[in-house]
Design a protein around this motif. Structure first.
Motif, mmCIF file in Angstrom:
data_model
loop_
_atom_site.group_PDB
_atom_site.id
_atom_site.type_symbol
_atom_site.label_atom_id
_atom_site.label_comp_id
_atom_site.label_asym_id
_atom_site.label_seq_id
_atom_site.Cartn_x
_atom_site.Cartn_y
_atom_site.Cartn_z
ATOM 1 N N ALA A 372 27.645 -5.457 -35.722
ATOM 2 C CA ALA A 372 28.379 -6.892 -35.595
ATOM 3 C C ALA A 372 27.826 -8.332 -35.212
ATOM 4 O O ALA A 372 28.637 -9.038 -35.916
ATOM 5 C CB ALA A 372 30.078 -6.415 -35.516
ATOM 6 N N MET A 373 27.769 -7.874 -34.466
ATOM 7 C CA MET A 373 26.508 -8.952 -33.619
ATOM 8 C C MET A 373 26.159 -10.161 -35.177
ATOM 9 O O MET A 373 26.169 -10.985 -34.726
ATOM 10 C CB MET A 373 26.085 -8.961 -32.456
ATOM 11 N N ALA A 374 24.912 -9.532 -35.629
ATOM 12 C CA ALA A 374 24.420 -10.613 -36.519
ATOM 13 C C ALA A 374 25.295 -11.063 -38.086
ATOM 14 O O ALA A 374 25.234 -12.193 -38.020
ATOM 15 C CB ALA A 374 23.030 -9.217 -37.643
ATOM 16 N N PRO A 375 26.586 -9.881 -38.379
ATOM 17 C CA PRO A 375 27.097 -11.040 -39.574
ATOM 18 C C PRO A 375 28.139 -11.912 -38.829
ATOM 19 O O PRO A 375 28.481 -13.273 -39.087
ATOM 20 C CB PRO A 375 27.925 -10.081 -39.846
ATOM 21 N N ALA A 376 28.253 -11.943 -37.520
ATOM 22 C CA ALA A 376 29.602 -13.141 -37.333
ATOM 23 C C ALA A 376 28.576 -14.116 -36.414
ATOM 24 O O ALA A 376 28.929 -15.276 -36.663
ATOM 25 C CB ALA A 376 30.293 -11.849 -35.326
ATOM 26 N N VAL A 377 26.924 -14.051 -36.059
ATOM 27 C CA VAL A 377 26.340 -14.922 -36.005
ATOM 28 C C VAL A 377 25.425 -16.047 -36.867
ATOM 29 O O VAL A 377 26.113 -17.548 -37.217
ATOM 30 C CB VAL A 377 24.961 -14.299 -35.748
ATOM 31 N N ARG A 378 26.144 -15.269 -38.282
ATOM 32 C CA ARG A 378 25.400 -15.488 -39.528
ATOM 33 C C ARG A 378 27.007 -16.519 -39.946
ATOM 34 O O ARG A 378 26.705 -17.278 -40.217
ATOM 35 C CB ARG A 378 25.434 -14.860 -40.288
ATOM 36 N N TRP A 379 27.599 -15.882 -39.239
ATOM 37 C CA TRP A 379 29.784 -16.464 -40.003
ATOM 38 C C TRP A 379 29.461 -17.894 -39.243
ATOM 39 O O TRP A 379 29.529 -18.852 -39.463
ATOM 40 C CB TRP A 379 30.423 -15.816 -39.725
ATOM 41 N N ALA A 380 29.211 -18.417 -37.507
ATOM 42 C CA ALA A 380 29.513 -19.353 -37.355
ATOM 43 C C ALA A 380 27.531 -20.243 -37.781
ATOM 44 O O ALA A 380 28.647 -21.186 -37.251
ATOM 45 C CB ALA A 380 28.496 -19.264 -35.899
ATOM 46 N N LEU A 381 26.641 -19.395 -38.262
ATOM 47 C CA LEU A 381 25.382 -20.757 -38.327
ATOM 48 C C LEU A 381 25.666 -21.585 -39.772
ATOM 49 O O LEU A 381 25.761 -23.001 -40.308
ATOM 50 C CB LEU A 381 24.598 -20.075 -38.858
ATOM 51 N N LEU A 382 27.133 -21.113 -40.326
ATOM 52 C CA LEU A 382 27.841 -21.588 -41.562
ATOM 53 C C LEU A 382 28.400 -23.005 -41.364
ATOM 54 O O LEU A 382 28.654 -23.908 -42.251
ATOM 55 C CB LEU A 382 28.611 -20.959 -42.635
ATOM 56 N N ARG A 383 29.153 -23.054 -39.774
ATOM 57 C CA ARG A 383 29.534 -24.255 -39.735
ATOM 58 C C ARG A 383 27.870 -24.969 -38.419
ATOM 59 O O ARG A 383 28.468 -26.558 -38.356
ATOM 60 C CB ARG A 383 30.835 -24.341 -38.788
ATOM 61 N N THR A 384 27.457 -24.948 -38.941
ATOM 62 C CA THR A 384 26.372 -25.399 -37.118
ATOM 63 C C THR A 384 24.922 -26.053 -38.506
ATOM 64 O O THR A 384 24.960 -26.617 -39.859
ATOM 65 C CB THR A 384 25.548 -24.613 -36.779
ATOM 66 N N SER A 385 23.655 -24.849 -38.477
ATOM 67 C CA SER A 385 22.674 -25.257 -38.837
ATOM 68 C C SER A 385 22.352 -24.229 -39.874
ATOM 69 O O SER A 385 23.362 -22.833 -39.735
ATOM 70 C CB SER A 385 21.303 -25.562 -37.617
ATOM 71 N N PRO A 386 21.389 -23.877 -40.882
ATOM 72 C CA PRO A 386 21.063 -22.848 -41.433
ATOM 73 C C PRO A 386 20.270 -21.888 -41.122
ATOM 74 O O PRO A 386 19.562 -21.450 -42.070
ATOM 75 C CB PRO A 386 20.944 -24.075 -43.149
ATOM 76 N N GLU A 387 20.079 -21.674 -39.601
ATOM 77 C CA GLU A 387 18.500 -20.734 -39.367
ATOM 78 C C GLU A 387 19.423 -19.527 -39.848
ATOM 79 O O GLU A 387 20.759 -19.300 -38.851
ATOM 80 C CB GLU A 387 18.227 -21.061 -37.534
#
Length: 389
Positions: A372-387
């Motif tokens: 579950a960590m990778a999808p959660a990190v991608r969600w978090a990136l939506l409000r920061t940078s596009p890495e």
């Protein structure tokens, strides 16, 4: 660089004190303070619960007042809390002292992370954090050895001396931290004061990490109970397993961390940690058939531990705004308190109560959390940078 050596030395001093506390605290509180096992467990649980709540505001204080000064203050507060244990002789005062101890320890961790983030370049933070973790394990081993002497002597003087030494290690920690460069507080950003409490993606990442951290009571509580109740292995195997764990972190944690070059690597490391932890649980389930399974299991467990640590450090630092590292690291660090409070109950129920099937269920939880960590990190990136993660 010089300040990295100072960070390592400060970590070593405090971790020696922590090692002393971990090994001797239960005996000290029972034999010197005169508390029952129930009172000790309740007091420590309350202390860490209070500490988990205090982590975010103390981290925010580090952001606004400068992390070095706040870290020094909290190291001194930890020393004061340990010194209070030398004179506390009643349950209510014990709860107050443990609350101060839990608050100071949790806040100190957040302030130190903010200090590290301010003094170390982003690309090097995970590696430096790994070096600190390796030092932590070395210090815990030294403190545990000193605690073992007190347990062997089993006299009030021995316990009191070791707790006094514990307090002195945090005075030394404060002095070492004071030798670091002063870090000015960051500019006040627009938005809510404790922004991390409204950052739902970061909260999800923190929750996933907290679930993964449930491995923490495995070697200190669950495996010893498993050995005693479900296997014919000698009790000294517990010491061997702890030695393998500590030695592995000392030797390999920095090497594992050097492989993490960004959020994609970090997410993959956490996912792999979940799979390796499942393998460890499956091997531990086979340990009634031979003590060699215990050794294989602990090797897999520590591999997963190092992967998780390296990945989670990169994630926690990278996803946190630079001007709010203190409060974000304080929030992320609540996972440790949650694992310490709930992990023993959950894992003993699953493993000791459920047997081999309980081990497999526990491993499956680690797999799910890691995935579950990778999808959660991608969600978090939506409000920061596009890495990409």
């Amino acid at each position: 660089m010089k300040f990295r050596r100072i960070l390592v030395h400060a970590q070593l001093a405090g971790s020696i004190g922590d090692g002393v506390f971990l090994v001797t605290s239960a005996f000290y509180f029972a034999r010197i303070v005169g508390l029952s096992a129930t009172e000790i467990g309740l007091g420590l649980t309350v202390g860490w619960a209070v500490g988990s709540v205090a982590g975010v505001p103390l981290g925010h204080l580090a952001d606004r007042r400068g992390p070095r000064g706040v870290a020094v203050m909290l190291a001194l507060a930890t020393a004061a809390a340990v010194a209070a244990f030398l004179v506390v002789r009643s349950f209510p005062l014990f709860v107050l002292a443990t609350s101060l101890y839990g608050t100071a320890q949790t806040g100190l961790s957040a302030a130190r992370q903010a200090l590290l983030a301010a003094l170390v370049e982003p690309a090097e933070r995970t590696v430096v954090r790994a070096a600190l973790q390796a030092t932590l394990n070395g210090g815990l081993a030294v403190g545990a050895a000193l605690g073992g002497i007190a347990l062997h002597l089993d006299t009030p003087a021995a316990y009191l001396t070791l707790f006094a030494l514990d307090a002195l290690t945090f005075l030394l920690t404060a002095g070492l931290l004071l030798a670091l460069p002063a870090v000015p507080p960051g500019p006040v950003s627009p938005g809510p004061r404790l922004a991390v409490l409204r950052d739902r993606p970061y909260a999800l990442v923190t929750l996933i990490n907290a679930v993964m951290l449930f491995y923490m009571p495995l070697l200190s509580l669950v495996v010893p109970l498993w050995i005693a109740t479900r296997t014919s292995a000698p009790s000294w195997m517990v010491s061997v397993l702890l030695l393998v764990n500590t030695g592995s972190v000392l030797l390999f944690q920095v090497r594992v961390a050097r492989r993490i070059k960004g959020l994609r690597d970090a997410s993959a490391a956490v996912r792999l940690a979940g799979l390796v932890m499942f393998a460890a649980c499956a091997v531990f389930a086979l340990s009634p058939y031979g003590w060699m399974f215990l050794l294989v299991g602990v090797v897999l467990q520590v591999a997963a531990e190092m992967l998780l640590a390296s990945g989670s450090w990169e994630i926690s630092f990278t996803l946190a705004p630079d001007d709010r590292q203190g409060q974000y690291q304080g929030f992320f660090g609540t996972g440790v308190a949650v694992a310490r409070m709930l992990g023993p109950v959950v894992l003993t129920t699953l493993v000791i109560g459920g047997g081999p099937l309980g081990w497999l269920v526990t491993g499956a939880v680690f797999v799910a959390a890691g995935a579950a960590m990778a999808p959660a990190v991608r969600w978090a990136l939506l409000r920061t940078s596009p890495e990409p993660a």
